[in-house]
Design a protein around this motif. Structure first.
Motif, PDB file in Angstrom:
ATOM      1  N   UNK A  56       0.813  -1.215   0.000  1.00  0.00           N
ATOM      2  CA  UNK A  56       0.000   0.000   0.000  1.00  0.00           C
ATOM      3  C   UNK A  56       0.849   1.268   0.000  1.00  0.00           C
ATOM      4  N   UNK A  57       0.432   2.226  -0.809  1.00  0.00           N
ATOM      5  CA  UNK A  57       1.088   3.538  -0.901  1.00  0.00           C
ATOM      6  C   UNK A  57       2.490   3.493  -1.505  1.00  0.00           C
ATOM      7  N   UNK A  69       0.394   1.270  -6.618  1.00  0.00           N
ATOM      8  CA  UNK A  69      -0.698   0.795  -5.753  1.00  0.00           C
ATOM      9  C   UNK A  69      -1.878   1.747  -5.852  1.00  0.00           C
ATOM     10  N   UNK A  70      -3.073   1.204  -6.108  1.00  0.00           N
ATOM     11  CA  UNK A  70      -4.244   2.074  -6.230  1.00  0.00           C
ATOM     12  C   UNK A  70      -5.413   1.622  -5.366  1.00  0.00           C
TER      13      UNK A  70
ATOM     14  N   UNK B   7      -5.018   0.853   5.424  1.00  0.00           N
ATOM     15  CA  UNK B   7      -4.177   0.778   4.228  1.00  0.00           C
ATOM     16  C   UNK B   7      -3.476   2.099   3.941  1.00  0.00           C
ATOM     17  N   UNK B   8      -4.203   3.185   3.962  1.00  0.00           N
ATOM     18  CA  UNK B   8      -3.671   4.475   3.512  1.00  0.00           C
ATOM     19  C   UNK B   8      -2.944   5.255   4.595  1.00  0.00           C
ATOM     20  N   UNK B  11      -5.790   9.975   7.671  1.00  0.00           N
ATOM     21  CA  UNK B  11      -6.359  10.811   6.613  1.00  0.00           C
ATOM     22  C   UNK B  11      -7.423  11.730   7.182  1.00  0.00           C
ATOM     23  N   UNK B  59     -10.074   7.744  -1.082  1.00  0.00           N
ATOM     24  CA  UNK B  59      -8.798   7.056  -0.873  1.00  0.00           C
ATOM     25  C   UNK B  59      -8.839   5.715  -1.550  1.00  0.00           C
ATOM     26  N   UNK B  60      -8.660   4.650  -0.752  1.00  0.00           N
ATOM     27  CA  UNK B  60      -8.498   3.315  -1.323  1.00  0.00           C
ATOM     28  C   UNK B  60      -9.825   2.619  -1.613  1.00  0.00           C
TER      29      UNK B  60
END
Ligand SMILES: [Zn+2]
Lengths: 176, 99
Positions: A56-57, A69-70, B7-8, B11, B59-60
């Motif tokens: 991720x990221x 990564x999306x 995951x991100x 935020x 985001x994801x």
């Protein structure tokens, strides 16, 4: 047969320079969404070499080929053809769906601070983020001299406008 | 307000879409219409810790179970629904962690 001329999402828009920051269109070429099938991870890893499926990221890169990564279980293959991946991952051609721009120069991070709700000062080269550019969803990639941004093709001109305004407002502030 | 997406990372709240109580994850089986009616419409409104569904749409695009406090606004954490947000929630409930 007619010889069709492909137009980029920004129709060959010329670069804009303001306050030492350069905004330019990036021709992404072929973009493929790669979503690994369950149980195929090992075979896929071998087929992707020398790239790796990114955490991720993160971005995995080798030469012009990048795997960005999306999302959960999804990455975009940019700058390469997805050869040998059939049956290992769900492959979707995204080429016509995205517009790419680059924002480079020392002040790029200050321009994006006006539009993106992330602290990008310590973002390392090779990192990426899915986040928002104003009200638009964006895939943000940190590159050597700044950033690349992928937005939905339908929002190409809006993204360009927002970035250009943010660049000029920052430059005006610097001149005060 | 910030939510840390598993995951991100951390935020801003504007990246997320609020859906509602995690009760939406536990749909009743069969045709017990009273249970289905309750599942759709009846909610507690606790002053304190709640577990809600949030969508990381900017985001994801993952669904998250976010634990937070409606009084202090403290956010305690977020888990991916896909990683078994339901089972995590059941564990929390058995420990008396969630209202
Ligand atoms: Zn996320």
């Amino acid at each position: 047969m007619a010889d069709l001329i492909a137009k980029t999402p920004l129709w060959g828009q010329g670069a804009v320079v303001s306050g030492g920051v350069t905004l330019a269109e990036v021709d992404l070429g072929q973009v493929t969404s790669v979503a690994p099938f369950v149980g195929q991870e090992k075979t896929l890893a071998a087929a992707l070499k020398p790239l790796v499926f990114p955490a991720p990221n993160m971005v995995s890169a080798k030469g012009a080929a990048r795997l960005v990564w999306t999302g959960r279980g999804q990455a975009f293959l940019i700058g390469a053809v997805p050869d040998g991946l059939d049956g290992l991952a769900a492959l979707t051609d995204q080429s016509d769906g995205w517009a790419g721009v680059s924002l480079t120069g020392a002040g790029a991070v200050d321009v994006l601070a006006r539009l993106i709700p992330l602290d990008l000062r310590d973002m390392a080269v090779g990192a990426c983020a899915r986040t928002s550019l104003g009200h638009m969803a964006v895939v943000l990639i940190r590159v050597k001299d700044g950033f690349e941004l992928l937005v939905f093709r339908s929002m190409a001109r809006t993204a360009w406008h927002e970035l250009e305004v943010a660049m000029k407002m920052r430059a005006a502030r610097l001149a005060c | 307000m910030r939510i840390t997406c598993p995951l991100c990372g951390p935020r801003d709240r504007r990246e997320f879409y609020y859906y509602g109580s995690e009760d939406y994850l536990t749909r009743p089986e069969g045709e017990d219409w009273d249970a289905i009616d309750a599942h759709l419409h009846l909610r507690n409104n606790p002053a304190g810790r709640v577990r809600d569904l949030w969508y990381h749409d900017m985001g994801c695009t993952s669904w998250l179970v976010v634990t937070r406090d409606t009084v202090t606004h403290e956010v305690f954490g977020a888990a991916l629904v896909a990683d078994g947000g339901v089972s995590i929630s059941a564990k929390m409930k058995s420990k008396g962690g969630a209202a």
